[in-house]
Design an enzyme around this catalytic site. Sequence first.
Site, mmCIF file in Angstrom:
data_model
loop_
_atom_site.group_PDB
_atom_site.id
_atom_site.type_symbol
_atom_site.label_atom_id
_atom_site.label_comp_id
_atom_site.label_asym_id
_atom_site.label_seq_id
_atom_site.Cartn_x
_atom_site.Cartn_y
_atom_site.Cartn_z
ATOM 1 C CE1 TYR A 1 3.405 4.080 4.116
ATOM 2 C CE2 TYR A 1 1.777 3.458 2.426
ATOM 3 C CZ TYR A 1 2.181 4.203 3.532
ATOM 4 O OH TYR A 1 1.330 5.239 4.317
ATOM 5 C CG HIS B 1 4.632 6.594 13.152
ATOM 6 N ND1 HIS B 1 4.812 5.311 12.700
ATOM 7 C CD2 HIS B 1 3.776 6.592 14.369
ATOM 8 C CE1 HIS B 1 4.108 4.650 13.438
ATOM 9 N NE2 HIS B 1 3.590 5.244 14.202
ATOM 10 N N PRO C 1 -6.390 5.014 -1.291
ATOM 11 C CG PRO C 1 -6.634 2.877 -0.438
ATOM 12 C CD PRO C 1 -6.953 3.797 -1.547
ATOM 13 C CE LYS D 1 -0.402 13.717 1.220
ATOM 14 N NZ LYS D 1 -0.213 13.297 2.546
ATOM 15 C CE1 TYR E 1 2.869 7.980 3.864
ATOM 16 C CE2 TYR E 1 3.225 9.081 5.972
ATOM 17 C CZ TYR E 1 2.813 8.065 5.413
ATOM 18 O OH TYR E 1 2.302 6.993 5.874
HETATM 19 C C1 DHB Z 1 -3.168 3.725 6.799
HETATM 20 C C2 DHB Z 1 -3.623 3.672 5.918
HETATM 21 C C3 DHB Z 1 -3.252 4.365 4.936
HETATM 22 O O1 DHB Z 1 -3.871 4.077 3.602
HETATM 23 C C4 DHB Z 1 -1.861 4.689 4.904
HETATM 24 O O2 DHB Z 1 -1.420 5.154 3.561
HETATM 25 C C5 DHB Z 1 -1.237 4.451 6.033
HETATM 26 C C6 DHB Z 1 -2.038 4.005 6.895
HETATM 27 C C7 DHB Z 1 -3.959 3.065 8.065
HETATM 28 O O3 DHB Z 1 -5.011 3.003 8.077
HETATM 29 O O4 DHB Z 1 -3.259 2.734 9.205
#
Ligand code: DHB
Length: 398
Positions: A208, A79, A300, A304, A392
């Site tokens: 997001y 990505h 989450p 990270k 990121y």
């Molecule tokens: C996923 C989980 C995340 O916390 C994130 O920031 C991006 C993707 C996932 O599980 O796909």
Amino acid sequence: MSTEPQIVRTQVGIVGGGPAGLMLSHLLSRAGIENIVIEKRDHETIYKTHRAGILEAGSVRMLTETGIDGRVLTHGHRHDGIDLRFKGVSHRLDFQDLVGESVWLYPQNEVFFDLAAARARDGGDVRYSVTESEVLDLETAVPKIRFTDATGQRFEVHADFIAGTDGSQGICKRAIPAQERSDHFIAYPFAWFGILTEAPPSAPELIYAHSEHGFALISQRSGNVQRMYFQCDPAEDASTWSDERIWAELQRRVDGPDGFTLKRGPIFEKMVLPFRSYVCEPLRFGNLFLAGDAGHTVPPTGAKGLNLALADVKVLFEALESFYGTGSSELVDGYSDTALERVWKAQNFSYWMTTMLHSREDQSTFERQRILGELEGVVNSRYGQQYLAEAYTGWPHR
Ligand code: DHB
């Protein structure tokens, strides 16, 4: 069965056979450093535990450049950007253009699967399904691990070092006396409701989304399975939510004038994920070294957790390799400070992404408008976008 434990001598005893422990074991074995991994869960249980799905470029390189022979490049998806969506409008951040890096969508359970396969292929000593494990004599030259294996045999591992890679609920961190560590902790007034659905992707990249109804993340797994999350109450009971209600909740958080519509399908997994930020400092007690979730937890948002665990493992491995290669304990002694530098950067990034994208029920109108100002500040500035993109995709490993 004898009650006397069988004594096993090794150089590094590793408590916890998730991705961090297995990666450390893999790197040590490649360098000719003996190690044993113990893990209380069985292979199947770990493989079925759904975690995040985004690997930083540096994490991918750790897998591909050390002979894991995994499927990240063939089954994972590169990505090159994400969408930040607010006020119903999407803003694409082009990571390649901004920082020349990408991330890979490759779920953590597949990383575990590949690492476990590589350890089995290379004759690694990994004991799953152990019980009654404890770590002791941590401040001596011979720290030990006691455990009972899956057949009921008692063992005592005598090591030079113990690596605690046993996650946030593990035994290693708790073996550090409270007066020997600082626990830095914050709780959040929300959690994530996560689903897996059998549906085509709703968009080419992850979205997001910040909205007045709360945060949503539209992620993916494959061409026909998608992963999505939405901000919820930590006390939410996932089992009481119908598919219809979940889709309506997700959709209203991404609604906008462009008419963006989620592609729906049957939901086959629903779970509520806890949210917290935690750091144990230092990541060391005597000859015990904590790595990954055993030493710190991030919320989450931004994915990270696993990446940070792998970065810790790299620093710890290089310290141990240097110790066995040169006899110098300089890098071992520097492990905690070195690892914590990245940990605190990631803590800040995860906290920042979380507070910028979520909304609180008791939020003032000032706070609501300030967050929108913050989001505008990021997407309308190349510097703002670059800060997010660099964090990121992952700061360079040292
Ligand atoms: C996923 C989980 C995340 O916390 C994130 O920031 C991006 C993707 C996932 O599980 O796909």
